[in-house]
Scaffold this motif. Structure first.
Motif, short mmCIF file in Angstrom:
data_model
loop_
_atom_site.label_atom_id
_atom_site.label_comp_id
_atom_site.label_asym_id
_atom_site.label_seq_id
_atom_site.Cartn_x
_atom_site.Cartn_y
_atom_site.Cartn_z
N ALA A 18 68.45 -27.51 5.12
CA ALA A 18 67.37 -26.99 5.95
C ALA A 18 67.90 -25.94 6.92
N ASN A 19 66.99 -25.17 7.47
CA ASN A 19 67.23 -24.11 8.46
C ASN A 19 67.72 -22.82 7.81
N LEU A 20 68.81 -22.89 7.04
CA LEU A 20 69.37 -21.72 6.36
C LEU A 20 69.71 -20.60 7.34
N GLY A 21 70.10 -20.98 8.53
CA GLY A 21 70.40 -20.01 9.58
C GLY A 21 69.21 -19.83 10.49
N PRO A 22 68.41 -18.77 10.30
CA PRO A 22 67.34 -18.47 11.25
C PRO A 22 66.06 -19.28 11.07
N GLY A 23 65.88 -19.95 9.93
CA GLY A 23 64.61 -20.62 9.64
C GLY A 23 64.54 -22.02 10.20
N PHE A 24 64.82 -22.17 11.49
CA PHE A 24 64.94 -23.48 12.14
C PHE A 24 63.67 -24.32 11.97
N ALA A 132 55.80 -38.63 2.94
CA ALA A 132 57.23 -38.49 3.21
C ALA A 132 57.47 -37.99 4.63
N THR A 133 56.65 -37.04 5.08
CA THR A 133 56.82 -36.49 6.42
C THR A 133 56.51 -37.53 7.49
N GLU A 134 55.57 -38.41 7.23
CA GLU A 134 55.26 -39.47 8.19
C GLU A 134 56.49 -40.31 8.50
N LEU A 135 57.35 -40.50 7.52
CA LEU A 135 58.57 -41.28 7.72
C LEU A 135 59.72 -40.44 8.24
N GLU A 136 59.87 -39.22 7.74
CA GLU A 136 60.98 -38.35 8.12
C GLU A 136 60.76 -37.73 9.50
N GLY A 137 59.50 -37.46 9.85
CA GLY A 137 59.19 -36.88 11.15
C GLY A 137 58.99 -35.38 11.12
N HIS A 138 59.53 -34.71 10.11
CA HIS A 138 59.38 -33.26 9.98
C HIS A 138 59.53 -32.92 8.49
N PRO A 139 58.89 -31.84 8.03
CA PRO A 139 58.84 -31.58 6.58
C PRO A 139 59.91 -30.67 6.04
N ASP A 140 60.85 -30.15 6.87
CA ASP A 140 61.73 -29.09 6.38
C ASP A 140 62.70 -29.56 5.30
N VAL A 201 62.84 -13.19 19.14
CA VAL A 201 62.51 -12.04 18.29
C VAL A 201 63.58 -11.85 17.22
N TYR A 202 64.84 -12.00 17.61
CA TYR A 202 65.95 -11.88 16.66
C TYR A 202 65.74 -12.84 15.49
N ASN A 203 65.43 -14.10 15.78
CA ASN A 203 65.29 -15.08 14.72
C ASN A 203 64.05 -14.85 13.86
N ILE A 204 62.97 -14.40 14.49
CA ILE A 204 61.77 -14.11 13.70
C ILE A 204 62.07 -13.03 12.67
N SER A 205 62.76 -11.99 13.09
CA SER A 205 63.07 -10.89 12.17
C SER A 205 64.01 -11.35 11.07
N ALA A 208 62.21 -13.69 8.52
CA ALA A 208 61.38 -12.91 7.61
C ALA A 208 62.24 -12.19 6.58
N LEU A 209 63.34 -11.62 7.04
CA LEU A 209 64.25 -10.93 6.14
C LEU A 209 64.87 -11.89 5.14
N LEU A 210 65.14 -13.12 5.58
CA LEU A 210 65.77 -14.10 4.69
C LEU A 210 64.89 -14.44 3.50
N ILE A 211 63.60 -14.50 3.70
CA ILE A 211 62.69 -14.74 2.57
C ILE A 211 62.85 -13.64 1.52
#
Length: 312
Positions: A18-24, A132-140, A201-205, A208-211
Motif C-alpha cells: 500500500a501507499n506506493l510512496g505518495p498514494g498514502f 473486509a474493510t469493516e475488519l481491516e479498518g481501511h481499504p488500501d 500539493v507535492y503529494n497530490i501531483s 496523480a503522476l504515479l497512476i
C-alpha cells in the motif's frame, strides 16, 4: 437450513503493498506472493487450525484467529450459522513486514465464507470489499488483495469503494524484506495531524503522476514515487529501511516503504533495472535483506471448490 458439512474450499490471496510512496492510504498493488488455505465444514463444534510456513507455532489456532474472525463476520452479516471448521493454512506473506499480511488473512476469511455459502448467499465484489474493510479498518490493502492489479481506494458515506487499473507490463516489482518488524499502529502514531500546504500539493501531483507511470509510462516511476506525507515522519522507526531507500533512489531506482514498513518496494521500469537494484541491495546494504523478484498479480483473491479425499 442447508447443511454445510462436507463443503470445502481452497482460497488463494496475494500479498499487497500500500501507499506506493505518495498514494498514502489510497493506492495499493497486488503482488505474486500468496497465502493459501483450505477451509472445510466438518461435524462437531469449534475450529481446528493447522498453520504451516510463516507464523506456524505463533499465530492463534482458535476462534481468535483473524481468518476465523473474518469467516464469522461474514456468516453473522448474512444471519447464517457457522459450522465447525477445519482450516489448513500455508502462509508465506511476512508478518509485520508491510506486505498486507493482516489484509490477506481477512480477505482469506471473507473469500472462504463466499465459497462455503455459494448457492445460499451471493457476495459481489462491492460486498466483499465492505466486509473486509469493516475488519481491516481501511481499504488500501484489502482492495488490491481482493481485486488484483493496481487499486485506488476511497471511502464514501455508503462505504468503501475501489477502482482496479491494469499495470504496464514493463513494471517489475522487487520487494526487500528485512528480518525485523514494525507495528502498523506504531508507524501511524508517528504521523503529524497536519502537514505543510506545499507538501500536500507535492503529494497530490506525485500520486496523480504515479497512476500514469504505472499504467503507461514506467520511465516516470522515480519522479512519481516522491513522498512528503508519511515516509520521513516514520523514518526513525525503521532506520535501515530509510537508509536502503535513500541509497536506491540515489542510484535512480523508484524505492519506497512498502505499506507501514519495514519492507522496501522497488518499482523498476523493466526486468533488467530490477536486477540492477537487487545487486545494489546485496552489495551495499548494511543489513541483511531477502530480495523477492515478484510480478504484479492481476487476478486478486480466488476461491474454488476443494475436493475432500474420502478413504474407505
Amino acid at each position: 437450513m442447508t447443511s454445510l458439512v462436507g463443503r470445502s474450499v481452497v482460497v488463494r490471496v496475494p500479498a499487497t503493498s500500500a501507499n506506493l510512496g505518495p498514494g498514502f492510504d489510497t493506492l495499493g498493488l497486488a503482488l505474486s506472493h500468496y497465502d493459501e488455505l483450505i477451509v472445510t465444514a466438518v461435524e462437531g463444534t469449534g475450529v481446528t487450525i493447522v498453520v504451516t510456513g510463516v507464523g506456524a507455532g505463533i499465530v492463534a489456532t482458535d476462534e481468535s484467529n483473524l481468518v476465523i474472525q473474518a469467516i464469522q463476520h461474514c456468516f453473522t452479516h448474512f444471519a447464517q450459522h457457522l459450522p465447525a471448521l477445519h482450516v489448513q493454512a500455508n502462509n508465506i506473506i511476512p508478518h509485520g513486514g508491510g506486505l498486507g499480511s493482516s489484509a490477506a488473512a481477512i480477505v482469506s476469511g471473507v473469500m472462504a465464507a463466499k465459497g462455503l455459502l455459494a448457492g445460499i448467499v451471493e457476495m459481489d465484489a462491492a460486498t466483499l470489499l465492505i466486509l473486509a474493510t469493516e475488519l481491516e479498518g481501511h481499504p488500501d490493502n484489502v482492495a488490491p488483495a481482493l481485486l488484483g492489479g493496481l487499486t485506488i481506494a476511497w471511502s464514501t458515506e455508503t462505504g468503501p469503494q475501489a477502482k482496479k487499473l491494469i499495470v504496464h507490463r514493463g513494471v517489475s516489482p522487487l520487494v526487500c524484506v528485512p528480518d525485523s518488524q514494525v507495528s502498523t499502529a506504531h508507524a501511524r502514531s508517528l504521523q503529524p495531524e497536519t502537514v505543510p500546504y506545499a507538501d500536500a500539493v507535492y503529494n497530490i501531483s506525485r500520486a496523480a503522476l504515479l497512476i500514469a507511470a504505472l499504467a503507461q509510462s514506467p520511465e516516470l516511476l522515480l519522479e512519481a514515487t516522491g513522498d512528503r506525507l508519511h515516509q520521513d515522519y516514520r523514518a526513525a522507526a525503521m532506520p535501515q529501511t530509510t537508509e536502503l531507500i535513500r541509497m536506491l533512489r540515489s542510484h535512480g531506482h523508484a524505492a519506497v516503504v512498502s505499506g507501514a514498513g519495514p519492507s522496501v518496494l522497488v518499482l523498476a521500469d523493466d526486468p533488467a533495472r530490477r536486477l540492477e537494484a537487487m545487486a545494489l541491495v546485496k552489495e551495499h546494504a548494511a543489513a541483511s535483506w531477502e530480495c523477492l523478484l515478484l510480478a504484479v498479480d492481476f487476478k486478486g483473491a480466488t476461491v474454488n471448490e476443494h475436493q475432500v479425499e474420502v478413504t474407505a
